[in-house]
Design a protein around this motif. Sequence first.
Motif, PDB file in Angstrom:
ATOM      1  N   LEU A 210       0.779  -1.102   0.091  1.00  0.00           N
ATOM      2  CA  LEU A 210      -0.139   0.040   0.127  1.00  0.00           C
ATOM      3  C   LEU A 210       1.132   1.254   0.027  1.00  0.00           C
ATOM      4  N   PHE A 211       0.637   2.050  -0.854  1.00  0.00           N
ATOM      5  CA  PHE A 211       1.448   3.424  -1.219  1.00  0.00           C
ATOM      6  C   PHE A 211       0.566   4.652  -0.977  1.00  0.00           C
ATOM      7  N   GLN A 212       0.724   5.224   0.169  1.00  0.00           N
ATOM      8  CA  GLN A 212      -0.382   6.573   0.388  1.00  0.00           C
ATOM      9  C   GLN A 212       0.492   7.661   0.576  1.00  0.00           C
ATOM     10  N   PRO A 213       0.916   8.479  -0.407  1.00  0.00           N
ATOM     11  CA  PRO A 213       1.867   9.647  -0.190  1.00  0.00           C
ATOM     12  C   PRO A 213       1.183  10.706   0.529  1.00  0.00           C
ATOM     13  N   ALA A 214       0.005  10.779   0.551  1.00  0.00           N
ATOM     14  CA  ALA A 214      -0.716  12.019   1.039  1.00  0.00           C
ATOM     15  C   ALA A 214      -1.439  11.643   2.368  1.00  0.00           C
ATOM     16  N   LYS A 215      -0.766  10.651   3.071  1.00  0.00           N
ATOM     17  CA  LYS A 215      -1.299  10.117   4.174  1.00  0.00           C
ATOM     18  C   LYS A 215      -1.798  11.068   5.291  1.00  0.00           C
ATOM     19  N   GLU A 216      -0.876  12.111   5.520  1.00  0.00           N
ATOM     20  CA  GLU A 216      -1.174  12.899   6.604  1.00  0.00           C
ATOM     21  C   GLU A 216      -2.193  14.080   6.190  1.00  0.00           C
ATOM     22  N   PHE A 217      -2.796  13.945   4.971  1.00  0.00           N
ATOM     23  CA  PHE A 217      -3.742  14.876   4.688  1.00  0.00           C
ATOM     24  C   PHE A 217      -5.125  14.417   5.068  1.00  0.00           C
ATOM     25  N   LEU A 218      -5.106  13.202   5.515  1.00  0.00           N
ATOM     26  CA  LEU A 218      -6.479  12.440   5.702  1.00  0.00           C
ATOM     27  C   LEU A 218      -7.559  13.139   6.540  1.00  0.00           C
ATOM     28  N   PRO A 219      -7.025  13.809   7.544  1.00  0.00           N
ATOM     29  CA  PRO A 219      -8.110  14.488   8.289  1.00  0.00           C
ATOM     30  C   PRO A 219      -8.358  15.774   8.039  1.00  0.00           C
ATOM     31  N   MET A 220      -7.433  16.426   7.021  1.00  0.00           N
ATOM     32  CA  MET A 220      -7.917  17.676   6.537  1.00  0.00           C
ATOM     33  C   MET A 220      -8.736  17.433   5.309  1.00  0.00           C
ATOM     34  N   ILE A 221      -8.685  16.396   4.527  1.00  0.00           N
ATOM     35  CA  ILE A 221      -9.602  16.356   3.240  1.00  0.00           C
ATOM     36  C   ILE A 221     -10.852  15.664   4.137  1.00  0.00           C
ATOM     37  N   ASP A 222     -10.917  15.090   5.022  1.00  0.00           N
ATOM     38  CA  ASP A 222     -12.293  14.802   5.676  1.00  0.00           C
ATOM     39  C   ASP A 222     -12.865  15.904   6.209  1.00  0.00           C
ATOM     40  N   GLU A 223     -12.020  16.917   6.971  1.00  0.00           N
ATOM     41  CA  GLU A 223     -12.742  18.114   7.348  1.00  0.00           C
ATOM     42  C   GLU A 223     -13.205  18.992   6.082  1.00  0.00           C
ATOM     43  N   VAL A 224     -12.744  19.358   5.075  1.00  0.00           N
ATOM     44  CA  VAL A 224     -12.954  19.904   4.053  1.00  0.00           C
ATOM     45  C   VAL A 224     -14.247  19.483   3.258  1.00  0.00           C
ATOM     46  N   PHE A 225     -14.052  17.990   3.295  1.00  0.00           N
ATOM     47  CA  PHE A 225     -15.304  17.426   2.687  1.00  0.00           C
ATOM     48  C   PHE A 225     -16.639  17.759   3.557  1.00  0.00           C
ATOM     49  N   ARG A 226     -16.430  17.766   4.714  1.00  0.00           N
ATOM     50  CA  ARG A 226     -17.584  17.924   5.591  1.00  0.00           C
ATOM     51  C   ARG A 226     -18.229  19.479   5.368  1.00  0.00           C
ATOM     52  N   THR A 227     -17.057  20.284   5.159  1.00  0.00           N
ATOM     53  CA  THR A 227     -17.537  21.938   4.987  1.00  0.00           C
ATOM     54  C   THR A 227     -18.215  22.119   3.786  1.00  0.00           C
ATOM     55  N   LEU A 228     -17.532  21.236   2.648  1.00  0.00           N
ATOM     56  CA  LEU A 228     -18.210  21.527   1.397  1.00  0.00           C
ATOM     57  C   LEU A 228     -19.511  20.724   1.225  1.00  0.00           C
ATOM     58  N   VAL A 229     -19.734  19.829   1.879  1.00  0.00           N
ATOM     59  CA  VAL A 229     -21.234  19.215   1.977  1.00  0.00           C
ATOM     60  C   VAL A 229     -22.113  20.465   2.502  1.00  0.00           C
ATOM     61  N   GLU A 230     -21.584  20.986   3.827  1.00  0.00           N
ATOM     62  CA  GLU A 230     -22.415  21.938   4.447  1.00  0.00           C
ATOM     63  C   GLU A 230     -22.676  23.018   3.833  1.00  0.00           C
ATOM     64  N   ASN A 231     -21.622  23.556   3.120  1.00  0.00           N
ATOM     65  CA  ASN A 231     -21.640  24.806   2.238  1.00  0.00           C
ATOM     66  C   ASN A 231     -22.408  24.826   0.942  1.00  0.00           C
ATOM     67  N   THR A 232     -22.506  23.670   0.506  1.00  0.00           N
ATOM     68  CA  THR A 232     -23.483  23.425  -0.765  1.00  0.00           C
ATOM     69  C   THR A 232     -24.646  23.241  -0.727  1.00  0.00           C
ATOM     70  N   LYS A 233     -24.995  22.831   0.530  1.00  0.00           N
ATOM     71  CA  LYS A 233     -26.390  22.192   0.813  1.00  0.00           C
ATOM     72  C   LYS A 233     -27.404  23.054   0.102  1.00  0.00           C
ATOM     73  N   GLY A 234     -27.220  24.397  -0.074  1.00  0.00           N
ATOM     74  CA  GLY A 234     -28.467  25.109  -0.567  1.00  0.00           C
ATOM     75  C   GLY A 234     -28.332  25.231  -2.342  1.00  0.00           C
ATOM     76  N   ILE A 235     -27.359  24.514  -2.975  1.00  0.00           N
ATOM     77  CA  ILE A 235     -27.119  24.600  -4.316  1.00  0.00           C
ATOM     78  C   ILE A 235     -27.791  23.354  -4.786  1.00  0.00           C
TER      79      ILE A 235
END
Length: 394
Positions: A210-235
């Motif tokens: 298994l090769f995951q060069p961006a492993k340390e970004f996991l929590p950040m992407i998860d946070e951004v995903f949740r923010t994007l879901v919330e912020n695009t709710k009205g679109i």
Amino acid sequence: MELETNHTAPVLTDPAPISKSRLGIHSSLLPYSQKGAPFPSKYITIPRKKPGKLDDVRSNGWLDAMKSSSPPRKKLNKDFNVEVPSDDTDNAYLSWMLKHPSALNYFECISNFARNKKIAMFLDYDGTLSPIVDDPDRALMSDAMRGTVRNVAKYFPTAIISGRNRDKVYDLVGLTELYYAGSHGMDIMGPVTNTNNVNSTDQQGKEVKLFQPAKEFLPMIDEVFRTLVENTKGIKGAKVENHKFCASVHYRNVDEKFGLSVWLFLASLLATELVNIAQCVHDVLKDYPRLRLTHGRKVLEVRPVIDWNKGKAVEFLLESLGLNVRDDVLSIYIGDDKTDEDAFKVLKKRNRGYGILVSPVPKETSAFYSLREPAEVMEFLKALVRWKEQVEDK
Ligand SMILES: O=P(O)(O)OC[C@H]1O[C@H](O[C@H]2O[C@H](CO)[C@@H](O)[C@H](O)[C@H]2O)[C@H](O)[C@@H](O)[C@@H]1O
């Protein structure tokens, strides 16, 4: 291998690459530590970016790129209720094919070149193995295509390299005999070799690397995903996907006509929902200087700034398979999207393989050959299997 053509063809360019300066994102980022990275550092370089202020989405080209991010639908002939390309479109495509000939028409050339060579096959998923549809969850591969890819993998090492979450693309393809790279190559499940160690098992319990060069970004992407879901709710029509090491914001089903956002209302402007979606992603990215934006087909993708892409994934897999140092290897990469260009460039540079762009319209590309649609991809793959079977019989 070079096929010289002197013709200049009318080209519908892809959305202009969104350079950091156009986005208003500065070219350097706060450096971050790679300490303890479980992979050889030779694979990764991390661009630096100074913190800076983003420009407004309308002035930095996001909207132009978004509007032209996927081939236009063909004209509908109302009399017969069928889609037909216009003569102009056909002519433009034919001229473009002088530069990027059909891999089907040139099959003999390709197979002659492949004689006595080992083929390594790399396949994108959406728009290559499955047709582009409105709902990403319904982008299913046909059984016929699945059977064809299975046959390809009997003869050639085959990998799927997708922008999607690796587990998701594995579920969609469902073939255990392939290698899978998800999140645009940032999540690779590859073969175990004598130079790398087993560090995982696949769905069947087989030992893999298994090769995951961006492993340390996991929590950040998860946070951004949740923010994007919330912020695009009205679109209406917007859809956000979490691909583990990147997040996608789809706007294929978003109304390009009228809609009023509060932000734009305050500015007394009539806006399209596209502006709203672009603004929303733009605003979120502002808070994450270590993430960047790329454009796909009617989709905005947020991903880490690390220097890793589908091209690097191809190089990594070739090396893992022990094929990078051999002169008798022919790599073939088939893909339809902007993100596949990184892989086309790698093959072009190595001069040991062919990129094949899947597109029904002319596009600027580093691919050598072209195919119009997934149905042609299947024909090409079948032809390759037939050819290999004949060669083996002899
Ligand atoms: O690298 P790929 O395997 O080609 O994945 C790229 C993106 O594919 C998916 O979106 C695209 O296909 C959808 C289904 O046909 C279509 O609705 C969408 O407009 C296309 O952009 C996937 O959903 C994305 O997350 C991938 O990044």
